[in-house]
Design an enzyme around this catalytic site. Structure first.
Site, short mmCIF file in Angstrom:
data_model
loop_
_atom_site.label_atom_id
_atom_site.label_comp_id
_atom_site.label_asym_id
_atom_site.label_seq_id
_atom_site.Cartn_x
_atom_site.Cartn_y
_atom_site.Cartn_z
N GLN A 31 17.89 63.43 15.60
CA GLN A 31 17.14 63.72 14.29
C GLN A 31 15.85 62.97 14.21
O GLN A 31 15.11 63.27 13.03
CB GLN A 31 18.18 63.13 13.35
CG GLN A 31 19.38 64.00 13.06
CD GLN A 31 20.46 63.50 11.92
OE1 GLN A 31 20.02 62.41 11.21
NE2 GLN A 31 21.53 64.07 12.11
N ASN B 262 4.23 54.31 21.92
CA ASN B 262 5.56 54.16 22.20
C ASN B 262 6.73 54.67 21.32
O ASN B 262 6.26 54.75 20.02
CB ASN B 262 6.04 52.66 22.31
CG ASN B 262 7.23 52.22 22.72
OD1 ASN B 262 7.62 53.11 23.83
ND2 ASN B 262 7.88 51.34 22.33
N HIS C 116 10.33 53.84 19.64
CA HIS C 116 11.20 52.91 19.63
C HIS C 116 12.62 53.45 18.63
O HIS C 116 12.18 53.83 17.54
CB HIS C 116 10.79 51.63 18.86
CG HIS C 116 11.81 50.35 19.14
ND1 HIS C 116 12.24 49.75 19.95
CD2 HIS C 116 12.46 49.89 17.87
CE1 HIS C 116 12.97 48.83 19.56
NE2 HIS C 116 13.32 49.07 18.36
N THR D 251 0.56 47.02 21.60
CA THR D 251 -0.26 46.12 21.64
C THR D 251 0.55 44.96 22.41
O THR D 251 1.46 45.14 22.74
CB THR D 251 -0.62 45.38 20.39
OG1 THR D 251 0.66 44.91 19.58
CG2 THR D 251 -1.40 46.27 19.15
N LEU E 242 4.45 46.44 29.76
CA LEU E 242 3.25 46.62 30.12
C LEU E 242 2.32 45.33 30.02
O LEU E 242 2.42 44.67 29.28
CB LEU E 242 2.43 47.75 29.13
CG LEU E 242 2.92 49.23 29.07
CD1 LEU E 242 2.03 49.92 28.40
CD2 LEU E 242 2.94 49.68 30.64
C1 GRF Z 1 15.07 56.30 23.77
O1 GRF Z 1 16.18 56.23 23.16
C2 GRF Z 1 14.03 55.70 23.57
O2 GRF Z 1 13.69 55.41 22.29
C3 GRF Z 1 14.02 54.27 24.39
O3 GRF Z 1 14.81 54.88 25.79
C4 GRF Z 1 15.42 56.12 25.42
C5 GRF Z 1 14.93 57.11 26.48
O4 GRF Z 1 15.48 58.32 26.49
N1 GRF Z 1 13.00 53.92 24.45
P1 GRF Z 1 14.84 59.51 27.28
O5 GRF Z 1 14.52 58.97 28.90
O6 GRF Z 1 13.64 59.99 26.87
O7 GRF Z 1 15.92 60.28 27.17
#
Ligand code: GRF
Length: 208
Positions: A179, A108, A110, A147, A94
């Protein structure tokens, strides 16, 4: 009721977790009104359509200057009256304009415990490859505000996931999604929609 716009690029399993959470009433005071993809072939777009959610596609490659792309995305999000933007596997960085226009309103997910295995170059399977290379016994996922610092914004929720003998990046990615990601992303979105996240500097306090 807050207007949630979800940005995607791929399979959209995190989008699906959000749709399911909205349907089951887990997300209170929020509604997914639009899904925006950086990739016209993303299966996430099918998931949106199957659930009656409107879709848009905006591709970085259609703009020669990054600043024009940044502006166009900002305008699109404003035109959709976004209260909250969720990056659910969105693979395009972004720009400054969109981040400042929606300060503390972009979440987001991660796939690691920030500040481990994050920042530039840590995306998708690479995150899990690096975790396995290092030999950590616990990894997990982090929901955080966006950010200008890549993966550096205020942390909202984290959940740890065990690393097991014989894990491959693919096996670990699946476990982290099942999980952690699919649980904490809807939870973070619900907390936001209920005004239960207080941002204090670069940290958050969850109001219970
Ligand atoms: C996920 O592992 C997310 O954490 C990462 O990209 C993947 C996206 O998977 N940033 P999806 O498109 O939601 O199945």
């Amino acid at each position: 009721m807050k207007n949630i716009i979800v940005l995607v690029s791929g399979g959209g399993t995190n989008l699906q977790a959000l749709i399911d959470a909205e349907k089951s009433g887990l997300i209170k005071n929020g509604k997914i009104t639009c899904v925006i993809s950086s990739n016209i072939k993303a299966y996430a777009l099918e998931r949106a359509k199957n659930n009656g959610i409107s879709t848009e596609v905006i591709r970085r490659g259609d703009f020669s200057e990054f600043s024009d792309y940044d502006k166009a995305l900002t305008e699109l999000l404003k035109s959709k009256k976004a209260d909250l933007i969720v990056l659910a596997g969105f693979m395009t960085i972004l720009g400054k304009e969109v981040i400042s226009a929606f300060k503390n309103r972009i979440i987001n997910i991660h796939p690691a415990l920030i500040p481990s295995f994050c920042g530039e170059g840590f995306y998708g399977l690479k995150v899990h490859e690096k975790a396995l290379e290092k030999g950590v016994k616990l990894t997990g996922a982090t929901a955080h505000f966006v950010t200008e610092v890549c993966d550096g914004g205020p942390i909202i929720i984290q959940k740890a996931v065990e690393v097991k003998n014989g894990d491959t990046p693919e096996i670990l990615q699946k476990r982290v999604m099942e999980q952690a990601e699919w649980k904490i992303l809807p939870k973070a979105v619900s907390l936001f929609c209920e005004d239960k996240i207080k941002v204090v500097g670069n940290t958050t306090e969850i109001i219970d």
